[in-house]
Enzyme design. Structure first.
Site, PDB file in Angstrom:
ATOM      1  CE  LYS A 189      14.190  35.952 -28.868  1.00 38.61           C
ATOM      2  NZ  LYS A 189      13.376  35.903 -27.473  1.00 38.61           N
ATOM      3  CD  GLU A 195       5.665  44.125 -39.632  1.00 41.95           C
ATOM      4  OE1 GLU A 195       6.223  42.887 -39.665  1.00 41.95           O
ATOM      5  OE2 GLU A 195       4.600  44.284 -38.917  1.00 41.95           O
ATOM      6  N   GLY A 247      12.519  40.183 -27.132  1.00 44.11           N
ATOM      7  CA  GLY A 247      12.841  41.180 -28.020  1.00 44.11           C
ATOM      8  C   GLY A 247      12.700  42.607 -27.320  1.00 44.11           C
ATOM      9  NE  ARG A 248       7.618  42.395 -23.604  1.00 41.91           N
ATOM     10  CZ  ARG A 248       7.276  41.211 -24.046  1.00 41.91           C
ATOM     11  NH1 ARG A 248       7.307  40.788 -25.339  1.00 41.91           N
ATOM     12  NH2 ARG A 248       6.599  40.373 -23.392  1.00 41.91           N
ATOM     13  CD  GLU A 333       5.393  42.980 -27.669  1.00 36.32           C
ATOM     14  OE1 GLU A 333       4.934  43.338 -28.591  1.00 36.32           O
ATOM     15  OE2 GLU A 333       6.759  42.688 -27.581  1.00 36.32           O
ATOM     16  CG  HIS A 364       1.986  74.495 -25.110  1.00 35.77           C
ATOM     17  ND1 HIS A 364       1.538  75.837 -24.519  1.00 35.77           N
ATOM     18  CD2 HIS A 364       3.015  74.455 -24.200  1.00 35.77           C
ATOM     19  CE1 HIS A 364       2.340  76.313 -23.789  1.00 35.77           C
ATOM     20  NE2 HIS A 364       3.409  75.284 -23.494  1.00 35.77           N
ATOM     21  CE  LYS A 492       3.984  39.397 -35.159  1.00 27.47           C
ATOM     22  NZ  LYS A 492       5.093  38.533 -34.578  1.00 27.47           N
TER      23      LYS A 492
END
Ligand SMILES: O=P(O)(O)OC[C@H]1O[C@](O)(CO)[C@@H](O)[C@@H]1O
Length: 526
Positions: A189, A195, A247-248, A333, A364, A492
């Site tokens: 965005k 990253e 973004g999410r 978030e 399990h 950040k």
């Protein structure tokens, strides 16, 4: 209403959920919501008619309906960033006008969708064998979760998702990609995320090093068209979206391009239609029968009223393996905040810790704690009535049996008497008592189940939109702005400052002893 809910909870302390079923034969139906072929069953909780009415009154008091309408109307409800919240416009397929600052955003949304479809169609028939989506957070989790979920519909090129700045991620991915037939999608965005920019540059250099060149090999998805242009990617391969898409919440638009390439434009539209159907339900259904509203209220009952700090999301659907990770960003978030919209301390706990794994694998691994640990973990089960493998129907029957068995076991538990009966043949006296105690399940542990006919694009769209609206309702009731994420900033900033200290270009002066020691270890061993 919060106080009333607290006293209702106190009055019900210790009351058994299974007893509620005995008292009311219609309980399962009364505490379930059916919509568009999906069924949300929250009857295996302690919620009864009085609690449910109080929870709905809480939502009414928080003006959930008015806030919902404000969101759909394009009002700037993301107040710390001065932005509207209109991911719903991305799935508004009939194009009914949606106004932001008096301007209808729909023509541009639909034009972008059409351009995405043209490119996806071209790529699916162009000999491209591999598509690599480079993005992180909301620019990765949605399309990746969707591509895994819709594997039976995947008839396009192979799709890979690179997110981590750990070079292992892109290195391992590039090994699987032929340079001459791989397309890279830079999904960001902001187009500044370290990253993503680092991974994109590595992909760019790799193509050049392979002698293939970068022409026609990159697509950009972003709100920051200027930054995207700096990469020299032709305009026809840049897909923009507005700042009113968080973004999410972005997998419905350009950020979903990799998913669209995987499953094809038609199935992607069906996914959008699923989201749109849930929007309709959310907007038009009274609060007490409204699936996202009740899903949120059940969560508030468990977290803010009963004090259960975590919630497990347990899809008995292997292809929803990444849904818990997707929901972690969506929910944590959005609603992991300590201040209310006006900047005051939050009056109660923020949203819960969300975690989970697909069943039956989790059984399990961590279900031991869910059944017998000292903390109560409300569980959210999900399962399809039908799988995609007709030849393996016996697997699916076992899957469903396990899912239903878990919610039943959590509710019923096993008493000391029952446990004694289990071990009576093997032990006696004090040893029998001791062994029996280890086999007691307290039970009375709440769970909900979302059941749907089959995991297909439309159902996935409904499920994702259901959770988006759940988060919204929870945020409104907690008086949180669910659409900013200032809590990711500090790390950040510190990482940027630490970079030159890691490489040894700057001294670690002023850092705390622990950080200096860790840097020292890196310098001696790196
Ligand atoms: O799409 P972008 O701008 O690269 O951001 C990626 C992710 O980073 C975050 O801003 C958090 O760091 C998320 O909200 C977002 O989804």
């Amino acid at each position: 209403m919060w106080d009333e809910l607290k006293s209702l909870a106190a009055e019900r302390d210790g009351r058994r959920i299974d007893a509620l079923f005995a008292e009311d034969p219609g309980r399962a139906q009364a505490f379930s919501i059916a919509s568009d072929g999906m069924l949300f069953d929250f009857s295996k909780t302690q919620i009864d008619a009085e609690v449910s009415a109080a929870l709905v009154a809480l939502a009414e008091g928080a003006e959930v309906a008015a806030r919902r309408d404000a969101m759909f109307a394009g009002q700037k409800i993301n107040e710390t960033e001065g932005r509207a919240v209109l991911h719903t416009a991305l799935r508004n397929l009939d194009g009914a006008p949606v106004l932001v600052d008096g301007e209808d955003v729909m023509p541009e949304v639909l034009e972008t969708l059409t351009r995405m479809e043209a490119l996806a169609t071209e790529i699916r028939s162009s000999g491209i064998t591999d598509v690599v989506n480079i993005g992180i957070g909301g620019s990765d989790l949605g399309p990746k979760m969707g591509a895994i979920a819709l594997a039976p519909f995947h008839d396009g090129p192979r799709c890979h998702f690179v997110s981590n700045v750990d070079g292992a991620d892109i290195a391992d991915t590039l090994k699987r990609c032929p340079p001459e037939s791989t397309l890279f999608i830079i999904a960001s965005k902001t187009f500044t995320t370290i990253e993503t920019m680092t991974n994109a540059k590595t992909a760019w250099d790799w193509l050049e090093a392979q002698g293939v060149g970068t022409d026609g090999k990159f697509v950009a998805l972003s709100s920051n068209l200027e930054k995207a242009a700096e990469w020299g990617i032709p305009e026809s391969r840049v897909f923009g979206f507005e700042d009113w898409v968080g973004g999410r919440y972005s997998m419905w638009g350009p950020i979903g391009l990799s998913l669209m390439i995987a499953i094809g434009p038609e199935d992607f539209r069906t996914f959008l239609r699923g989201g749109q159907a849930m929007d309709r339900h959310f907007r038009e259904t009274p609060l007490a029968q409204n699936m996202p509203v009740m899903l949120a209220l059940v969560g508030i009952w468990h977290n803010q009223i009963l004090g259960h700090a975590t919630r497990a999301v347990l899809p008995y659907d292997n292809r929803l393996a990444r849904l818990p990770a997707y929901l972690q960003q969506l929910e944590m978030e959005s609603n992991g905040k300590s201040v209310s919209i006006d900047g005051a301390d939050l009056a109660r706990n923020s949203g819960p810790v969300v975690w989970g794994e697909p069943g039956t694998n989790g059984q399990h691994a961590f279900y031991q704690l869910i059944h017998q640990g000292t903390r109560v973990v409300p569980c959210e089960f999900m399962v399809a009535a039908k799988g995609h493998e007709p030849d393996l129907a016996h697997h699916h029957a076992l899957l469903i049996a396990n899912c239903l068995a878990q919610s039943e076991a959590l509710m019923r538990g096993r008493s000391l008497d029952e446990a004694r009966d289990k071990v009576a043949g093997a032990f006696e006296g004090e040893e029998l008592e001791r062994q029996a105690r280890h086999r007691v399940f307290p039970g009375n542990r709440p769970s909900t189940t979302l059941i749907y006919p089959q995991l297909d694009p439309e159902t996935l769209g409904r499920i994702v939109a259901l959770y988006e609206h759940r988060v919204f309702v929870e945020g409104v009731i907690l008086d949180i702005n669910s659409f900013d994420q200032w809590g990711v900033e500090l790390g950040k900033e510190l990482a940027t400052a630490l970079g030159p200290m890691v490489t040894g270009d700057e001294p670690a002066d002023g850092k705390d002893g622990s950080t200096r020691q860790l840097l020292d270890f890196v310098h001696r061993n790196g």
